[in-house]
Design an enzyme around this catalytic site. Sequence first.
Site, PDB file in Angstrom:
ATOM      1  N   CYS A   1       5.584  26.780  -4.494  1.00 26.39           N
ATOM      2  CA  CYS A   1       4.915  25.484  -4.588  1.00 26.39           C
ATOM      3  C   CYS A   1       3.496  25.608  -4.062  1.00 26.39           C
ATOM      4  O   CYS A   1       3.292  25.976  -2.904  1.00 26.39           O
ATOM      5  CB  CYS A   1       5.672  24.440  -3.772  1.00 26.39           C
ATOM      6  SG  CYS A   1       4.829  22.855  -3.758  1.00 26.39           S
TER       7      CYS A   1
ATOM      8  N   ASN B   1      12.639  27.859  -4.467  1.00 24.03           N
ATOM      9  CA  ASN B   1      11.236  27.634  -4.794  1.00 24.03           C
ATOM     10  C   ASN B   1      10.381  28.243  -3.684  1.00 24.03           C
ATOM     11  O   ASN B   1      10.283  27.684  -2.599  1.00 24.03           O
ATOM     12  CB  ASN B   1      11.013  26.118  -4.917  1.00 24.03           C
ATOM     13  CG  ASN B   1       9.585  25.750  -5.203  1.00 24.03           C
ATOM     14  OD1 ASN B   1       8.743  26.625  -5.416  1.00 24.03           O
ATOM     15  ND2 ASN B   1       9.302  24.470  -5.207  1.00 24.03           N
TER      16      ASN B   1
ATOM     17  N   THR C   1       7.406  29.835 -15.066  1.00 24.42           N
ATOM     18  CA  THR C   1       6.717  29.842 -13.787  1.00 24.42           C
ATOM     19  C   THR C   1       6.523  28.425 -13.248  1.00 24.42           C
ATOM     20  O   THR C   1       6.738  27.449 -13.957  1.00 24.42           O
ATOM     21  CB  THR C   1       5.283  30.435 -13.921  1.00 24.42           C
ATOM     22  OG1 THR C   1       4.481  29.504 -14.675  1.00 24.42           O
ATOM     23  CG2 THR C   1       5.273  31.757 -14.604  1.00 24.42           C
TER      24      THR C   1
HETATM   25  C1  FMN Z   1       4.472  16.128 -10.849  1.00 25.73           C
HETATM   26  C2  FMN Z   1       5.137  17.483 -10.782  1.00 25.73           C
HETATM   27  C3  FMN Z   1       5.998  17.777  -9.745  1.00 25.73           C
HETATM   28  C4  FMN Z   1       6.617  19.024  -9.658  1.00 25.73           C
HETATM   29  N1  FMN Z   1       7.470  19.291  -8.631  1.00 25.73           N
HETATM   30  C5  FMN Z   1       8.066  20.518  -8.557  1.00 25.73           C
HETATM   31  C6  FMN Z   1       8.976  20.824  -7.501  1.00 25.73           C
HETATM   32  O1  FMN Z   1       9.295  19.969  -6.669  1.00 25.73           O
HETATM   33  N2  FMN Z   1       9.494  22.083  -7.451  1.00 25.73           N
HETATM   34  C7  FMN Z   1       9.179  23.044  -8.381  1.00 25.73           C
HETATM   35  O2  FMN Z   1       9.661  24.184  -8.299  1.00 25.73           O
HETATM   36  N3  FMN Z   1       8.338  22.762  -9.401  1.00 25.73           N
HETATM   37  C8  FMN Z   1       7.788  21.539  -9.506  1.00 25.73           C
HETATM   38  N4  FMN Z   1       6.931  21.273 -10.541  1.00 25.73           N
HETATM   39  C9  FMN Z   1       6.614  22.337 -11.510  1.00 25.73           C
HETATM   40  C10 FMN Z   1       7.461  22.234 -12.778  1.00 25.73           C
HETATM   41  O3  FMN Z   1       8.835  22.375 -12.485  1.00 25.73           O
HETATM   42  C11 FMN Z   1       7.033  23.332 -13.787  1.00 25.73           C
HETATM   43  O4  FMN Z   1       7.303  24.603 -13.219  1.00 25.73           O
HETATM   44  C12 FMN Z   1       5.551  23.252 -14.146  1.00 25.73           C
HETATM   45  O5  FMN Z   1       5.125  21.915 -14.233  1.00 25.73           O
HETATM   46  C13 FMN Z   1       5.256  23.957 -15.468  1.00 25.73           C
HETATM   47  O6  FMN Z   1       5.960  23.344 -16.527  1.00 25.73           O
HETATM   48  P1  FMN Z   1       5.296  22.261 -17.527  1.00 25.73           P
HETATM   49  O7  FMN Z   1       4.026  22.867 -18.040  1.00 25.73           O
HETATM   50  O8  FMN Z   1       6.332  22.066 -18.597  1.00 25.73           O
HETATM   51  O9  FMN Z   1       5.067  21.027 -16.740  1.00 25.73           O
HETATM   52  C14 FMN Z   1       6.333  20.013 -10.654  1.00 25.73           C
HETATM   53  C15 FMN Z   1       5.473  19.710 -11.710  1.00 25.73           C
HETATM   54  C16 FMN Z   1       4.882  18.461 -11.800  1.00 25.73           C
HETATM   55  C17 FMN Z   1       3.950  18.163 -12.956  1.00 25.73           C
END
Ligand code: FMN
Length: 350
Positions: A180, A177, A241
Amino acid sequence: MTLYDLAKPLLFRLPPETAHTAVHTGLRGLQATPLADRLESHYQVTDDRLQTEAFGQQFPNPVGVAAGFDKNAEISGALQSLGFGFVEVGGVTAEPQEGNSRPRMFRLPDDEALINRMGLNNDGADVVGRRLLRTDVNVPVGVNIAKTEHVAPADAPADYRRTYERVAEGADFFVVNVSCPNSQGFEELQNRDSMAAIFETLTDVGASPLLVKLSPDLPEPAVEDALNIVSEFDLDGVVATNTTTERPASLRSPNRTEEGGLSGKPIEGEATEMVRFVAERTDVPVVGVGGVSTAEGAYRKIRAGASLVQLYTGLVYRGPSISQEINRGLLELLEQDGFDSVDEAVGADL
Ligand SMILES: Cc1cc2nc3c(=O)[nH]c(=O)nc-3n(C[C@H](O)[C@H](O)[C@H](O)COP(=O)(O)O)c2cc1C
Protein backbone atom coordinates in the site's frame (compact mmCIF):
# COMPACT_ATOMS: atom_id res chain seq x y z
CA MET A 1 -27.78 3.61 -23.62
CA THR A 2 -27.54 1.93 -20.21
CA LEU A 3 -28.80 3.11 -16.86
CA TYR A 4 -25.19 3.83 -15.91
CA ASP A 5 -24.83 6.18 -18.91
CA LEU A 6 -27.52 8.27 -17.21
CA ALA A 7 -26.26 7.87 -13.64
CA LYS A 8 -22.56 8.46 -14.35
CA PRO A 9 -22.71 12.22 -15.11
CA LEU A 10 -24.67 12.69 -11.88
CA LEU A 11 -22.28 10.56 -9.84
CA PHE A 12 -19.28 12.31 -11.41
CA ARG A 13 -20.66 15.65 -10.20
CA LEU A 14 -20.21 14.43 -6.64
CA PRO A 15 -16.82 14.25 -4.95
CA PRO A 16 -15.44 10.75 -5.72
CA GLU A 17 -15.66 9.41 -2.18
CA THR A 18 -19.25 10.71 -1.81
CA ALA A 19 -20.15 9.01 -5.09
CA HIS A 20 -18.53 5.79 -3.88
CA THR A 21 -20.49 5.95 -0.62
CA ALA A 22 -23.74 6.54 -2.55
CA VAL A 23 -23.10 3.53 -4.80
CA HIS A 24 -22.06 1.47 -1.80
CA THR A 25 -25.25 2.38 0.08
CA GLY A 26 -27.37 1.49 -2.94
CA LEU A 27 -25.64 -1.87 -3.38
CA ARG A 28 -25.96 -2.66 0.32
CA GLY A 29 -29.66 -1.85 0.18
CA LEU A 30 -30.39 -4.17 -2.69
CA GLN A 31 -28.67 -7.19 -1.17
CA ALA A 32 -31.03 -9.93 -0.08
CA THR A 33 -33.93 -8.31 -1.96
CA PRO A 34 -35.68 -9.89 -4.95
CA LEU A 35 -33.94 -7.28 -7.12
CA ALA A 36 -30.56 -8.85 -6.29
CA ASP A 37 -31.69 -12.15 -7.81
CA ARG A 38 -32.97 -10.39 -10.89
CA LEU A 39 -29.72 -8.50 -11.30
CA GLU A 40 -27.78 -11.72 -10.87
CA SER A 41 -29.70 -13.50 -13.61
CA HIS A 42 -29.19 -10.44 -15.83
CA TYR A 43 -25.47 -9.85 -15.21
CA GLN A 44 -24.10 -13.33 -14.59
CA VAL A 45 -22.51 -15.02 -17.58
CA THR A 46 -22.79 -18.73 -16.90
CA ASP A 47 -20.53 -20.82 -19.08
CA ASP A 48 -18.31 -23.83 -18.28
CA ARG A 49 -15.47 -22.27 -20.29
CA LEU A 50 -15.24 -19.40 -17.80
CA GLN A 51 -15.10 -21.61 -14.72
CA THR A 52 -11.74 -22.01 -13.16
CA GLU A 53 -10.02 -23.41 -10.11
CA ALA A 54 -7.17 -21.71 -8.28
CA PHE A 55 -5.66 -22.22 -4.82
CA GLY A 56 -8.30 -24.81 -4.04
CA GLN A 57 -11.25 -22.49 -4.79
CA GLN A 58 -13.82 -22.80 -7.57
CA PHE A 59 -14.49 -19.59 -9.50
CA PRO A 60 -17.60 -19.31 -11.72
CA ASN A 61 -15.71 -16.81 -13.87
CA PRO A 62 -12.25 -15.21 -13.69
CA VAL A 63 -13.30 -11.57 -13.16
CA GLY A 64 -13.17 -10.34 -9.56
CA VAL A 65 -13.43 -7.11 -7.59
CA ALA A 66 -10.06 -5.82 -6.34
CA ALA A 67 -9.33 -4.80 -2.76
CA GLY A 68 -10.53 -1.39 -1.64
CA PHE A 69 -14.01 -1.42 -3.19
CA ASP A 70 -15.65 -3.42 -0.39
CA LYS A 71 -13.25 -2.48 2.40
CA ASN A 72 -15.51 -3.66 5.21
CA ALA A 73 -17.13 -6.77 3.72
CA GLU A 74 -20.55 -5.16 3.38
CA ILE A 75 -21.47 -5.62 -0.28
CA SER A 76 -19.97 -8.91 -1.47
CA GLY A 77 -23.48 -10.27 -2.12
CA ALA A 78 -24.33 -7.31 -4.35
CA LEU A 79 -21.03 -7.64 -6.22
CA GLN A 80 -21.84 -11.30 -6.85
CA SER A 81 -25.21 -10.12 -8.21
CA LEU A 82 -23.33 -7.88 -10.67
CA GLY A 83 -21.74 -11.05 -12.05
CA PHE A 84 -18.30 -10.94 -10.48
CA GLY A 85 -16.61 -14.32 -9.98
CA PHE A 86 -14.94 -13.40 -6.69
CA VAL A 87 -14.44 -10.51 -4.29
CA GLU A 88 -11.38 -9.42 -2.31
CA VAL A 89 -12.59 -7.42 0.68
CA GLY A 90 -10.41 -5.10 2.76
CA GLY A 91 -7.68 -3.91 3.27
CA VAL A 92 -8.39 -4.78 6.82
CA THR A 93 -6.15 -3.91 9.76
CA ALA A 94 -6.09 -5.30 13.31
CA GLU A 95 -7.49 -2.05 14.72
CA PRO A 96 -10.16 0.18 13.12
CA GLN A 97 -8.63 3.15 11.24
CA GLU A 98 -9.93 6.50 10.02
CA GLY A 99 -7.49 6.74 7.16
CA ASN A 100 -6.13 10.02 5.81
CA SER A 101 -8.01 13.31 5.84
CA ARG A 102 -10.35 14.11 2.96
CA PRO A 103 -10.24 14.67 0.05
CA ARG A 104 -8.24 11.50 -0.50
CA MET A 105 -9.66 10.11 -3.74
CA PHE A 106 -9.41 11.91 -7.08
CA ARG A 107 -10.76 11.27 -10.57
CA LEU A 108 -8.58 11.67 -13.63
CA PRO A 109 -11.40 11.47 -16.19
CA ASP A 110 -9.26 12.27 -19.23
CA ASP A 111 -7.06 9.32 -18.33
CA GLU A 112 -9.75 6.90 -17.07
CA ALA A 113 -7.79 6.76 -13.83
CA LEU A 114 -8.01 7.45 -10.11
CA ILE A 115 -5.48 8.62 -7.56
CA ASN A 116 -6.18 7.64 -3.98
CA ARG A 117 -4.50 8.15 -0.65
CA MET A 118 -7.26 6.61 1.47
CA GLY A 119 -4.74 5.35 4.03
CA LEU A 120 -6.47 2.04 4.79
CA ASN A 121 -9.64 3.37 6.42
CA ASN A 122 -11.57 0.33 7.67
CA ASP A 123 -13.73 -0.97 10.52
CA GLY A 124 -10.98 -3.23 11.90
CA ALA A 125 -10.57 -7.00 11.90
CA ASP A 126 -13.05 -7.77 14.72
CA VAL A 127 -15.97 -6.10 12.96
CA VAL A 128 -15.02 -7.30 9.48
CA GLY A 129 -14.42 -10.84 10.79
CA ARG A 130 -17.92 -10.98 12.31
CA ARG A 131 -19.45 -9.54 9.15
CA LEU A 132 -17.73 -12.16 7.01
CA LEU A 133 -19.33 -14.91 9.09
CA ARG A 134 -22.76 -13.49 8.23
CA THR A 135 -21.91 -13.02 4.54
CA ASP A 136 -23.91 -15.35 2.37
CA VAL A 137 -22.35 -15.53 -1.10
CA ASN A 138 -21.58 -18.32 -3.53
CA VAL A 139 -18.37 -16.90 -4.98
CA PRO A 140 -14.98 -17.04 -3.24
CA VAL A 141 -14.36 -14.13 -0.87
CA GLY A 142 -10.77 -13.25 0.02
CA VAL A 143 -9.53 -10.80 2.63
CA ASN A 144 -6.79 -8.27 1.98
CA ILE A 145 -4.79 -7.99 5.20
CA ALA A 146 -2.73 -4.86 5.84
CA LYS A 147 -0.51 -3.47 8.56
CA THR A 148 -2.08 -1.23 11.21
CA GLU A 149 -0.79 2.32 10.67
CA HIS A 150 0.85 2.92 14.07
CA VAL A 151 2.54 -0.51 14.23
CA ALA A 152 6.28 -0.40 13.58
CA PRO A 153 7.50 -2.59 10.71
CA ALA A 154 9.35 -4.79 13.25
CA ASP A 155 6.02 -5.63 14.90
CA ALA A 156 4.24 -6.19 11.59
CA PRO A 157 4.27 -10.03 11.71
CA ALA A 158 2.28 -10.13 14.98
CA ASP A 159 -0.05 -7.43 13.66
CA TYR A 160 -0.79 -9.36 10.44
CA ARG A 161 -1.33 -12.51 12.52
CA ARG A 162 -3.86 -10.73 14.77
CA THR A 163 -5.84 -9.61 11.74
CA TYR A 164 -5.63 -13.01 10.10
CA GLU A 165 -6.93 -14.78 13.21
CA ARG A 166 -9.93 -12.46 13.43
CA VAL A 167 -11.02 -12.88 9.81
CA ALA A 168 -9.84 -16.46 9.20
CA GLU A 169 -13.08 -18.31 9.72
CA GLY A 170 -15.19 -16.31 7.29
CA ALA A 171 -12.85 -16.07 4.30
CA ASP A 172 -11.82 -18.35 1.43
CA PHE A 173 -8.35 -16.90 0.80
CA PHE A 174 -5.99 -14.31 2.26
CA VAL A 175 -3.97 -11.66 0.48
CA VAL A 176 -1.11 -10.09 2.39
CA ASN A 177 -0.88 -6.49 1.34
CA VAL A 178 2.71 -5.33 1.67
CA SER A 179 2.32 -2.81 -1.13
CA CYS A 180 0.00 0.00 0.00
CA PRO A 181 1.60 3.30 -1.03
CA ASN A 182 -0.65 5.33 1.29
CA SER A 183 0.14 4.16 4.78
CA GLN A 184 3.23 4.55 6.92
CA GLY A 185 6.02 1.98 6.85
CA PHE A 186 4.90 0.00 3.84
CA GLU A 187 8.07 0.54 1.81
CA GLU A 188 10.00 -1.40 4.42
CA LEU A 189 7.63 -4.35 4.34
CA GLN A 190 8.59 -5.40 0.85
CA ASN A 191 12.19 -6.20 1.64
CA ARG A 192 13.17 -9.85 1.88
CA ASP A 193 13.66 -10.08 5.64
CA SER A 194 10.42 -8.29 6.52
CA MET A 195 8.43 -10.46 4.14
CA ALA A 196 10.09 -13.63 5.45
CA ALA A 197 9.15 -12.70 9.03
CA ILE A 198 5.53 -11.95 8.08
CA PHE A 199 5.04 -15.14 6.07
CA GLU A 200 6.79 -17.31 8.63
CA THR A 201 4.36 -16.06 11.28
CA LEU A 202 1.31 -16.52 9.05
CA THR A 203 2.25 -19.97 7.78
CA ASP A 204 3.03 -21.05 11.38
CA VAL A 205 -0.58 -20.33 12.33
CA GLY A 206 -1.83 -22.21 9.27
CA ALA A 207 -2.97 -19.30 7.11
CA SER A 208 -4.04 -20.78 3.76
CA PRO A 209 -4.61 -20.19 0.90
CA LEU A 210 -2.13 -17.35 1.29
CA LEU A 211 -1.22 -14.86 -1.44
CA VAL A 212 1.02 -11.81 -1.56
CA LYS A 213 0.11 -8.54 -3.30
CA LEU A 214 2.98 -6.67 -4.90
CA SER A 215 3.59 -3.08 -5.92
CA PRO A 216 4.26 -2.21 -9.56
CA ASP A 217 6.99 0.12 -8.27
CA LEU A 218 9.22 -2.70 -7.04
CA PRO A 219 12.49 -2.99 -8.95
CA GLU A 220 13.02 -6.38 -10.61
CA PRO A 221 15.48 -7.73 -8.00
CA ALA A 222 12.93 -6.99 -5.26
CA VAL A 223 10.23 -8.83 -7.21
CA GLU A 224 12.61 -11.76 -7.50
CA ASP A 225 13.16 -11.63 -3.73
CA ALA A 226 9.40 -11.69 -3.25
CA LEU A 227 9.10 -14.69 -5.55
CA ASN A 228 11.77 -16.49 -3.53
CA ILE A 229 9.58 -15.91 -0.49
CA VAL A 230 6.64 -17.37 -2.42
CA SER A 231 8.54 -20.62 -2.98
CA GLU A 232 10.29 -20.68 0.41
CA PHE A 233 6.97 -20.42 2.28
CA ASP A 234 4.97 -22.37 -0.28
CA LEU A 235 2.55 -19.49 -0.83
CA ASP A 236 -0.53 -20.10 -2.96
CA GLY A 237 -0.48 -17.14 -5.31
CA VAL A 238 0.63 -13.63 -6.24
CA VAL A 239 -1.58 -10.59 -6.82
CA ALA A 240 0.02 -8.20 -9.30
CA THR A 241 -0.36 -5.28 -8.88
CA ASN A 242 -1.29 -2.54 -6.44
CA THR A 243 -1.45 1.18 -7.39
CA THR A 244 1.66 3.09 -8.43
CA THR A 245 3.24 6.27 -7.09
CA GLU A 246 4.73 6.85 -10.56
CA ARG A 247 3.11 9.43 -12.83
CA PRO A 248 3.34 8.48 -16.51
CA ALA A 249 4.04 11.50 -18.76
CA SER A 250 0.85 10.67 -20.69
CA LEU A 251 -1.46 11.83 -17.85
CA ARG A 252 -3.61 14.79 -18.88
CA SER A 253 -6.13 15.34 -16.07
CA PRO A 254 -5.52 18.28 -13.71
CA ASN A 255 -5.56 15.92 -10.70
CA ARG A 256 -2.43 14.12 -11.91
CA THR A 257 -0.36 16.05 -9.37
CA GLU A 258 -2.29 14.73 -6.37
CA GLU A 259 -0.35 12.49 -4.03
CA GLY A 260 -1.27 8.84 -3.73
CA GLY A 261 -1.57 5.64 -5.73
CA LEU A 262 -2.54 5.83 -9.40
CA SER A 263 -4.89 3.16 -10.77
CA GLY A 264 -6.82 2.52 -13.98
CA LYS A 265 -5.95 2.69 -17.68
CA PRO A 266 -2.52 4.34 -17.35
CA ILE A 267 -1.18 1.39 -15.31
CA GLU A 268 -2.66 -1.34 -17.50
CA GLY A 269 0.40 -2.10 -19.60
CA GLU A 270 2.83 -2.03 -16.70
CA ALA A 271 0.62 -4.28 -14.59
CA THR A 272 0.35 -6.77 -17.46
CA GLU A 273 4.14 -6.78 -17.79
CA MET A 274 4.43 -7.48 -14.07
CA VAL A 275 1.96 -10.39 -14.44
CA ARG A 276 4.19 -11.75 -17.22
CA PHE A 277 7.38 -11.25 -15.18
CA VAL A 278 5.87 -13.10 -12.20
CA ALA A 279 4.24 -15.87 -14.26
CA GLU A 280 7.52 -16.57 -16.04
CA ARG A 281 9.20 -17.17 -12.69
CA THR A 282 6.66 -19.03 -10.58
CA ASP A 283 4.18 -21.89 -10.87
CA VAL A 284 1.59 -20.47 -8.48
CA PRO A 285 -1.55 -18.75 -9.81
CA VAL A 286 -1.19 -15.05 -10.58
CA VAL A 287 -4.10 -12.67 -10.06
CA GLY A 288 -3.73 -9.87 -12.64
CA VAL A 289 -4.95 -6.43 -11.59
CA GLY A 290 -4.32 -2.93 -12.87
CA GLY A 291 -6.31 -1.07 -15.51
CA VAL A 292 -8.58 -3.95 -16.50
CA SER A 293 -11.69 -2.46 -18.10
CA THR A 294 -12.32 -4.46 -21.27
CA ALA A 295 -12.38 -8.09 -22.37
CA GLU A 296 -9.30 -7.45 -24.51
CA GLY A 297 -7.39 -6.09 -21.52
CA ALA A 298 -8.45 -8.97 -19.28
CA TYR A 299 -7.48 -11.42 -22.03
CA ARG A 300 -4.03 -9.81 -22.39
CA LYS A 301 -3.42 -10.40 -18.68
CA ILE A 302 -4.69 -13.99 -18.94
CA ARG A 303 -2.44 -14.71 -21.92
CA ALA A 304 0.44 -13.12 -19.99
CA GLY A 305 -0.14 -15.67 -17.22
CA ALA A 306 -2.99 -14.46 -15.01
CA SER A 307 -5.33 -17.23 -13.84
CA LEU A 308 -7.77 -14.60 -12.55
CA VAL A 309 -8.18 -10.85 -13.04
CA GLN A 310 -9.52 -8.14 -10.77
CA LEU A 311 -10.56 -4.54 -11.18
CA TYR A 312 -11.58 -1.46 -9.23
CA THR A 313 -11.18 1.66 -11.39
CA GLY A 314 -12.89 0.03 -14.38
CA LEU A 315 -16.04 -0.35 -12.32
CA VAL A 316 -16.08 3.39 -11.62
CA TYR A 317 -15.68 4.37 -15.28
CA ARG A 318 -17.58 1.58 -17.04
CA GLY A 319 -20.30 0.81 -14.49
CA PRO A 320 -22.09 -2.27 -13.19
CA SER A 321 -22.19 -4.22 -16.45
CA ILE A 322 -18.39 -4.43 -16.64
CA SER A 323 -18.04 -8.04 -15.50
CA GLN A 324 -20.77 -9.15 -17.91
CA GLU A 325 -19.10 -7.30 -20.78
CA ILE A 326 -15.69 -8.74 -19.97
CA ASN A 327 -16.96 -12.29 -19.55
CA ARG A 328 -18.98 -12.18 -22.79
CA GLY A 329 -16.00 -10.69 -24.61
CA LEU A 330 -13.67 -13.32 -23.17
CA LEU A 331 -15.87 -16.08 -24.57
CA GLU A 332 -15.62 -14.51 -28.03
CA LEU A 333 -11.85 -14.12 -27.77
CA LEU A 334 -11.43 -17.73 -26.61
CA GLU A 335 -13.50 -18.94 -29.53
CA GLN A 336 -11.59 -16.78 -31.98
CA ASP A 337 -8.27 -18.26 -30.82
CA GLY A 338 -9.53 -21.84 -30.58
CA PHE A 339 -9.32 -22.23 -26.80
CA ASP A 340 -11.87 -24.46 -25.06
CA SER A 341 -11.61 -22.64 -21.74
CA VAL A 342 -10.02 -19.68 -19.96
CA ASP A 343 -7.66 -22.15 -18.31
CA GLU A 344 -6.27 -23.10 -21.69
CA ALA A 345 -5.47 -19.47 -22.50
CA VAL A 346 -3.61 -18.78 -19.23
CA GLY A 347 0.00 -18.04 -20.12
CA ALA A 348 -0.52 -18.59 -23.86
CA ASP A 349 1.87 -15.69 -24.58
CA LEU A 350 4.67 -16.88 -22.30
C1 FMN B 1 -9.89 3.91 -3.72
C2 FMN B 1 -9.00 2.69 -3.76
C3 FMN B 1 -8.74 1.99 -2.60
C4 FMN B 1 -7.92 0.86 -2.61
N1 FMN B 1 -7.69 0.18 -1.46
C5 FMN B 1 -6.88 -0.92 -1.48
C6 FMN B 1 -6.62 -1.67 -0.29
O1 FMN B 1 -7.17 -1.37 0.77
N2 FMN B 1 -5.76 -2.72 -0.37
C7 FMN B 1 -5.16 -3.09 -1.55
O2 FMN B 1 -4.37 -4.05 -1.58
N3 FMN B 1 -5.41 -2.41 -2.69
C8 FMN B 1 -6.24 -1.35 -2.68
N4 FMN B 1 -6.48 -0.67 -3.84
C9 FMN B 1 -5.80 -1.09 -5.08
C10 FMN B 1 -6.69 -1.98 -5.95
O3 FMN B 1 -7.04 -3.17 -5.27
C11 FMN B 1 -5.95 -2.33 -7.27
O4 FMN B 1 -4.80 -3.09 -6.96
C12 FMN B 1 -5.54 -1.09 -8.06
O5 FMN B 1 -6.51 -0.09 -7.96
C13 FMN B 1 -5.29 -1.42 -9.53
O6 FMN B 1 -6.48 -1.90 -10.13
P1 FMN B 1 -7.46 -0.97 -11.01
O7 FMN B 1 -6.62 -0.28 -12.03
O8 FMN B 1 -8.44 -1.94 -11.62
O9 FMN B 1 -8.12 -0.03 -10.08
C14 FMN B 1 -7.33 0.44 -3.85
C15 FMN B 1 -7.61 1.14 -5.02
C16 FMN B 1 -8.44 2.25 -5.00
C17 FMN B 1 -8.72 2.99 -6.30
